[in-house]
Design a protein around this motif. Structure first.
Motif, PDB file in Angstrom:
ATOM      1  N   ARG A  84      29.793  41.059  36.139  1.00 54.38           N
ATOM      2  CA  ARG A  84      28.528  40.381  36.043  1.00 54.38           C
ATOM      3  C   ARG A  84      28.371  39.480  37.434  1.00 54.38           C
ATOM      4  O   ARG A  84      27.249  39.170  37.813  1.00 54.38           O
ATOM      5  N   ILE A  85      29.532  38.863  37.882  1.00 52.00           N
ATOM      6  CA  ILE A  85      29.242  38.349  39.312  1.00 52.00           C
ATOM      7  C   ILE A  85      28.958  39.390  40.470  1.00 52.00           C
ATOM      8  O   ILE A  85      27.774  38.868  40.941  1.00 52.00           O
ATOM      9  N   VAL A  86      29.330  40.605  40.347  1.00 51.24           N
ATOM     10  CA  VAL A  86      28.843  41.103  41.540  1.00 51.24           C
ATOM     11  C   VAL A  86      27.467  41.774  41.362  1.00 51.24           C
ATOM     12  O   VAL A  86      26.586  41.980  42.226  1.00 51.24           O
ATOM     13  N   THR A  87      27.083  42.272  39.982  1.00 47.80           N
ATOM     14  CA  THR A  87      25.786  42.630  39.846  1.00 47.80           C
ATOM     15  C   THR A  87      24.724  41.252  40.006  1.00 47.80           C
ATOM     16  O   THR A  87      23.792  41.702  40.820  1.00 47.80           O
ATOM     17  N   ALA A  88      24.932  40.430  39.794  1.00 48.36           N
ATOM     18  CA  ALA A  88      24.003  39.153  40.060  1.00 48.36           C
ATOM     19  C   ALA A  88      24.059  38.995  41.699  1.00 48.36           C
ATOM     20  O   ALA A  88      23.154  38.620  42.081  1.00 48.36           O
ATOM     21  N   ALA A  89      25.355  39.038  42.132  1.00 51.73           N
ATOM     22  CA  ALA A  89      25.404  38.846  43.782  1.00 51.73           C
ATOM     23  C   ALA A  89      24.491  39.882  44.458  1.00 51.73           C
ATOM     24  O   ALA A  89      23.737  39.774  45.243  1.00 51.73           O
ATOM     25  N   ALA A 125      21.217  34.039  52.938  1.00 53.90           N
ATOM     26  CA  ALA A 125      20.588  33.034  52.152  1.00 53.90           C
ATOM     27  C   ALA A 125      21.177  32.718  50.837  1.00 53.90           C
ATOM     28  O   ALA A 125      20.775  32.005  50.024  1.00 53.90           O
ATOM     29  N   THR A 126      22.152  33.876  50.495  1.00 58.74           N
ATOM     30  CA  THR A 126      22.512  33.599  49.069  1.00 58.74           C
ATOM     31  C   THR A 126      23.787  32.977  49.025  1.00 58.74           C
ATOM     32  O   THR A 126      24.823  33.337  49.954  1.00 58.74           O
ATOM     33  N   THR A 127      23.962  31.690  48.216  1.00 63.08           N
ATOM     34  CA  THR A 127      25.127  30.969  48.229  1.00 63.08           C
ATOM     35  C   THR A 127      26.100  31.400  47.219  1.00 63.08           C
ATOM     36  O   THR A 127      25.510  31.927  46.145  1.00 63.08           O
ATOM     37  N   LEU A 128      27.304  30.938  47.123  1.00 63.98           N
ATOM     38  CA  LEU A 128      28.117  31.219  45.905  1.00 63.98           C
ATOM     39  C   LEU A 128      27.485  30.547  44.827  1.00 63.98           C
ATOM     40  O   LEU A 128      27.877  30.767  43.793  1.00 63.98           O
ATOM     41  N   ASP A 129      27.253  29.206  45.031  1.00 60.39           N
ATOM     42  CA  ASP A 129      26.556  28.506  43.797  1.00 60.39           C
ATOM     43  C   ASP A 129      25.424  29.095  43.365  1.00 60.39           C
ATOM     44  O   ASP A 129      25.198  29.225  42.135  1.00 60.39           O
ATOM     45  N   ASP A 130      24.564  30.154  44.042  1.00 59.89           N
ATOM     46  CA  ASP A 130      23.296  30.807  43.540  1.00 59.89           C
ATOM     47  C   ASP A 130      23.911  32.090  42.709  1.00 59.89           C
ATOM     48  O   ASP A 130      23.612  32.235  41.492  1.00 59.89           O
ATOM     49  N   VAL A 131      25.231  32.364  43.117  1.00 60.39           N
ATOM     50  CA  VAL A 131      25.813  33.611  42.443  1.00 60.39           C
ATOM     51  C   VAL A 131      26.308  33.116  41.130  1.00 60.39           C
ATOM     52  O   VAL A 131      26.180  33.446  39.778  1.00 60.39           O
ATOM     53  N   SER A 156      24.794  34.431  37.539  1.00 52.81           N
ATOM     54  CA  SER A 156      25.708  35.184  36.691  1.00 52.81           C
ATOM     55  C   SER A 156      26.063  34.547  35.520  1.00 52.81           C
ATOM     56  O   SER A 156      26.818  35.091  34.369  1.00 52.81           O
ATOM     57  N   GLY A 157      25.884  33.342  35.570  1.00 49.59           N
ATOM     58  CA  GLY A 157      26.533  32.492  34.250  1.00 49.59           C
ATOM     59  C   GLY A 157      28.050  32.186  34.062  1.00 49.59           C
ATOM     60  O   GLY A 157      28.407  32.145  32.980  1.00 49.59           O
ATOM     61  N   VAL A 158      28.611  32.364  35.171  1.00 48.02           N
ATOM     62  CA  VAL A 158      29.987  32.022  35.076  1.00 48.02           C
ATOM     63  C   VAL A 158      30.485  30.789  35.844  1.00 48.02           C
ATOM     64  O   VAL A 158      29.417  30.125  36.481  1.00 48.02           O
ATOM     65  N   SER A 159      31.481  30.382  35.807  1.00 45.19           N
ATOM     66  CA  SER A 159      31.899  29.263  36.176  1.00 45.19           C
ATOM     67  C   SER A 159      32.526  29.312  37.816  1.00 45.19           C
ATOM     68  O   SER A 159      32.815  30.463  37.965  1.00 45.19           O
ATOM     69  N   LYS A 160      32.577  28.474  38.455  1.00 42.51           N
ATOM     70  CA  LYS A 160      32.872  28.636  39.754  1.00 42.51           C
ATOM     71  C   LYS A 160      34.490  28.956  39.769  1.00 42.51           C
ATOM     72  O   LYS A 160      34.950  29.906  40.607  1.00 42.51           O
ATOM     73  N   SER A 161      35.286  28.442  38.797  1.00 47.80           N
ATOM     74  CA  SER A 161      36.772  28.696  39.025  1.00 47.80           C
ATOM     75  C   SER A 161      36.779  30.184  38.480  1.00 47.80           C
ATOM     76  O   SER A 161      37.551  30.766  38.916  1.00 47.80           O
ATOM     77  N   GLN A 162      35.875  30.747  37.575  1.00 44.63           N
ATOM     78  CA  GLN A 162      36.052  32.270  37.042  1.00 44.63           C
ATOM     79  C   GLN A 162      35.617  32.878  38.423  1.00 44.63           C
ATOM     80  O   GLN A 162      36.344  33.926  38.731  1.00 44.63           O
ATOM     81  N   LEU A 163      34.742  32.560  39.249  1.00 45.52           N
ATOM     82  CA  LEU A 163      34.402  33.123  40.472  1.00 45.52           C
ATOM     83  C   LEU A 163      35.553  33.417  41.389  1.00 45.52           C
ATOM     84  O   LEU A 163      35.979  34.458  41.867  1.00 45.52           O
ATOM     85  N   LYS A 201      33.185  34.323  49.925  1.00 44.31           N
ATOM     86  CA  LYS A 201      31.856  34.989  49.980  1.00 44.31           C
ATOM     87  C   LYS A 201      31.961  36.249  50.485  1.00 44.31           C
ATOM     88  O   LYS A 201      31.369  37.306  50.005  1.00 44.31           O
ATOM     89  N   ASP A 202      32.943  36.415  51.696  1.00 46.97           N
ATOM     90  CA  ASP A 202      33.313  37.812  52.362  1.00 46.97           C
ATOM     91  C   ASP A 202      33.692  38.754  51.209  1.00 46.97           C
ATOM     92  O   ASP A 202      33.100  39.979  51.249  1.00 46.97           O
ATOM     93  N   ALA A 203      34.630  38.065  50.222  1.00 47.72           N
ATOM     94  CA  ALA A 203      34.888  39.296  49.055  1.00 47.72           C
ATOM     95  C   ALA A 203      33.813  39.746  48.275  1.00 47.72           C
ATOM     96  O   ALA A 203      33.696  40.615  47.910  1.00 47.72           O
ATOM     97  N   VAL A 204      33.179  38.661  47.963  1.00 44.05           N
ATOM     98  CA  VAL A 204      31.767  38.832  47.211  1.00 44.05           C
ATOM     99  C   VAL A 204      30.798  40.037  47.686  1.00 44.05           C
ATOM    100  O   VAL A 204      30.620  41.072  47.270  1.00 44.05           O
ATOM    101  N   VAL A 205      30.659  39.804  49.016  1.00 40.69           N
ATOM    102  CA  VAL A 205      29.768  40.611  49.937  1.00 40.69           C
ATOM    103  C   VAL A 205      30.330  42.186  49.900  1.00 40.69           C
ATOM    104  O   VAL A 205      29.510  42.957  49.650  1.00 40.69           O
ATOM    105  N   ARG A 206      31.669  42.336  50.257  1.00 44.06           N
ATOM    106  CA  ARG A 206      32.368  43.529  49.954  1.00 44.06           C
ATOM    107  C   ARG A 206      32.224  44.050  48.716  1.00 44.06           C
ATOM    108  O   ARG A 206      31.893  45.299  48.860  1.00 44.06           O
TER     109      ARG A 206
END
Length: 208
Positions: A22-27, A38-44, A48-55, A62-67
């Protein structure tokens, strides 16, 4: 082979895998439309509807999310291109491939460009791991084009001496440049012209 952050390579529960997906698809959706910068982790988190701790449980930053997004987008693009090019062995088949790409891009009037090209323009100079992954994806895509041209050689439609690898590079360059021109023009006409010129050159080499 993926470039997902090492914290995500451990065995995930079904629930954990679903959360990560869900996180990756939303990102991916956010970064493709709005751009990586322009996309922040707060945006993701919000999308995605997850908590920041879950992310942060799944990604170190962010680099890991981008990859992970590059892995996902690359899988989508290469699967599409395998389906489209895997059995093409005629010039007419190449033209149908061209038509499908142009028509699909026309639905957005050229907006957002090629998913892989867009990511490359934003991250290739700043993240070596992401750059290598994108390079491998473009190579895989180009190899599919080379495969089509080799089949054309095998059928006698292209002469044996035709420089297959160079032609595939030129066709890929025309495609990616066409995506960029269509994006800036808000019109797919430049994309169509770019690919047409590359295909016309290839067809001009047809064995007589």
């Amino acid at each position: 082979m993926t470039i997902a952050d090492s914290t995500t390579t451990r065995r995930l529960t079904a629930r954990g895998a679903k959360t990560r997906e869900r996180i990756v698809t939303a990102a991916a959706d956010l970064m493709y439309v709005g751009g990586v910068g322009a996309t922040t982790l707060d945006d993701v988190v919000a999308a995605s509807g997850v908590s920041k701790s879950q992310l942060y449980h799944h990604f170190t930053g962010k680099d890991a999310v981008v990859r992970a997004v590059i892995d996902l987008m690359g899988e989508r693009v290469i699967e599409r291109e395998r389906d489209a090019l895997g059995h093409v062995s005629t010039f007419a088949g190449l033209r149908r491939w061209r038509d499908a790409l142009v028509q699909n891009n026309a639905l957005r009037n050229g907006a957002y460009g090629c998913a892989l090209g867009s990511f490359a323009s934003e991250v290739a100079d700043h993240d070596e791991i992401a750059r290598r992954a994108l390079s491998a994806l473009f190579t895989e895509w180009q190899d599919l084009l080379s495969g089509v041209l080799r089949r054309l050689q095998d059928s006698g439609a292209l002469p044996a001496e035709a420089p297959v690898e160079q032609l595939a590079t030129g066709l890929m360059g025309a495609l990616q440049g066409g995506y960029m021109l269509a994006q800036t023009a808000g019109d797919v006409a430049p994309m169509a012209t770019s690919i047409d010129m590359a295909l016309a050159h290839i067809e001009s080499l047809s064995a007589q």
